[in-house]
Write an enzyme that holds these catalytic residues in place. Structure first.
Site, mmCIF file in Angstrom:
data_model
loop_
_atom_site.group_PDB
_atom_site.id
_atom_site.type_symbol
_atom_site.label_atom_id
_atom_site.label_comp_id
_atom_site.label_asym_id
_atom_site.label_seq_id
_atom_site.Cartn_x
_atom_site.Cartn_y
_atom_site.Cartn_z
ATOM 1 N N LYS A 271 9.884 5.157 21.975
ATOM 2 C CA LYS A 271 9.107 6.340 22.339
ATOM 3 C C LYS A 271 8.044 6.623 21.295
ATOM 4 O O LYS A 271 8.390 6.577 20.112
ATOM 5 C CB LYS A 271 10.093 7.495 22.450
ATOM 6 C CG LYS A 271 9.492 8.837 22.666
ATOM 7 C CD LYS A 271 10.575 9.871 22.591
ATOM 8 C CE LYS A 271 9.921 11.229 22.692
ATOM 9 N NZ LYS A 271 10.829 12.299 22.466
ATOM 10 N N LYS B 242 12.020 6.052 17.612
ATOM 11 C CA LYS B 242 11.201 7.206 17.981
ATOM 12 C C LYS B 242 10.196 7.456 16.858
ATOM 13 O O LYS B 242 10.575 7.734 15.721
ATOM 14 C CB LYS B 242 12.077 8.436 18.190
ATOM 15 C CG LYS B 242 11.268 9.684 18.512
ATOM 16 C CD LYS B 242 12.141 10.843 18.925
ATOM 17 C CE LYS B 242 11.296 12.075 19.168
ATOM 18 N NZ LYS B 242 12.109 13.227 19.563
HETATM 19 C C1 PBG Z 1 12.712 16.732 20.668
HETATM 20 C C2 PBG Z 1 12.033 15.858 21.653
HETATM 21 C C3 PBG Z 1 10.661 15.632 21.703
HETATM 22 C C4 PBG Z 1 10.423 14.879 22.837
HETATM 23 C C5 PBG Z 1 11.658 14.640 23.451
HETATM 24 N N1 PBG Z 1 12.641 15.241 22.683
HETATM 25 C C6 PBG Z 1 9.571 16.136 20.838
HETATM 26 C C7 PBG Z 1 9.610 15.945 19.389
HETATM 27 O O1 PBG Z 1 10.308 15.063 18.863
HETATM 28 O O2 PBG Z 1 8.927 16.708 18.712
HETATM 29 C C8 PBG Z 1 9.058 14.474 23.288
HETATM 30 C C9 PBG Z 1 8.881 14.209 24.734
HETATM 31 C C10 PBG Z 1 7.478 14.218 25.209
HETATM 32 O O3 PBG Z 1 6.499 14.380 24.445
HETATM 33 O O4 PBG Z 1 7.322 14.070 26.423
HETATM 34 N N2 PBG Z 1 13.726 16.236 19.944
#
Ligand code: PBG
Length: 325
Positions: free
Chosen positions: A243, A188
């Site tokens: 992601k 991520k």
């Molecule tokens: C939070 C989380 C995020 C997303 C999924 N879980 C945002 C972040 O890490 O700040 C992002 C999903 C998206 O942008 O569609 N843990």
């Protein structure tokens, strides 16, 4: 071979199907029960009295699973994020609501503390605002346990702490949930493409000028993604995820080639917002742009895709069973 539709079909390697789609759903305490999200046109925050509607729609379309993301009121946020594992919290009640509306629909929950921390970070901070790994992992275990106790089928840790998959897996084994599955957000990246999501769940203002670079990955790195994925798999992850999606399909490819494990990608909120905005301006054909994008996710090696377009795509696929995308 490219001349006619029939011969194009004969040599087509990748076919997007409803089995590939996972629908993220935003939930809130309600009023209104179906609240539009300005940063994500066409997407709503659902109150628990209305949550049956999107769940029944997804189930009827054949989508295997949904992922729940809570938008919590500021009263539910604190430095220790303790609402995250409240047995009667918003997510815990929502899991039961989904199971009641559509018992066969898979329920995936997000494991991370950002909806519950007053500073909007995914973990617990020290006095200087640095997110502390081990204290956070202990909290994530409590959160994950409360989700499976409420009936979640899969937990998806999105926090990027080290060692959290093993800690969650151990807790599931010891406490009678050996079949609870873990979908690890293994690679991520610290991405600006999460901005519309942070608006949707209301963590943007808590985060203020802060960022998540001390635990999410540097978009410049690829080998690190393989190391992170290897660790999560060794710790007991059943599925891994990359992601954001479209800008990281090289990583999806490498992860799938290296490990051959169930590999997912998240077409995140910023990707959705870009496609939606271009479509609303008439600059792109939305259906073609979305189907082409998701087909390429699959070509890169995805076994499934988390996408805000899931239900819409399932409808498009039904309409055009063997037409070209
Ligand atoms: C939070 C989380 C995020 C997303 C999924 N879980 C945002 C972040 O890490 O700040 C992002 C999903 C998206 O942008 O569609 N843990």
């Amino acid at each position: 071979m490219r001349k006619d539709a029939f011969s194009r079909r004969m040599m087509r390697q990748t076919k997007l199907s409803v089995d590939d789609l996972i629908q993220p759903l935003f939930i809130h305490e309600g009023e209104p029960e179906k609240q539009p999200i300005p940063s994500m046109p066409g997407i709503f925050r659902w109150g628990l009295n209305a949550l049956a509607e999107p769940c029944k729609r997804c189930h009827a379309l054949g989508i295997p699973a949904v992922v729940l993301f809570p938008s919590t009121p500021s009263a539910a946020k604190s430095a220790d994020a303790k609402q995250a594992w409240h047995p009667n919290g918003l997510v815990q009640r929502a899991i039961k609501a989904v199971k009641h509306a559509a018992p066969d629909l898979g329920v995936i929950t997000d494991v991370a503390l950002d909806p519950y921390t007053s500073h909007g970070q995914d973990g617990l901070c020290d006095a200087r605002g640095y997110v502390e790994n081990d204290r956070t992992v202990a909290a994530l275990v409590k959160q994950a346990m409360s989700h499976v106790e409420a009936g979640a089928d899969v937990v998806a840790p999105s926090d990027m702490m080290d060692g959290r998959v093993r800690a969650i897996r151990d807790a599931f084994e010891k406490n009678g949930y050996p079949n609870a599955r873990i979908l690890a957000y293994s690679a991520k990246y610290a991405s600006t493409f999460y901005a519309p999501f942070r608006q949707a769940v209301g963590s943007a203002s808590n985060l203020g000028g802060g960022d998540k670079r001390s635990y999410q990955m540097d978009p410049a790195n690829a080998d690190e993604a393989l190391r992170e994925t290897a660790l999560d798999l060794a710790e007991g992850a059943d599925m891994v995820m990359v992601k954001p999606g479209a800008i990281n399909l090289d990583i999806v490819w490498r992860v799938k080639q290296a490990f051959g494990m169930p590999t997912f990608a998240y077409q995140v909120s910023g990707e959705y917002a870009m496609l939606k905005a271009a479509a609303e301006h008439g600059w792109l054909d939305e259906r073609q742009a979305v189907l082409e994008t998701l087909t390429c996710f699959k070509r890169a090696g995805c076994d499934g895709i988390l996408t805000y377009y899931a239900a819409q795509v399932a409808e498009w696929l039904r309409e055009s069973e063997c037409a070209e995308i």
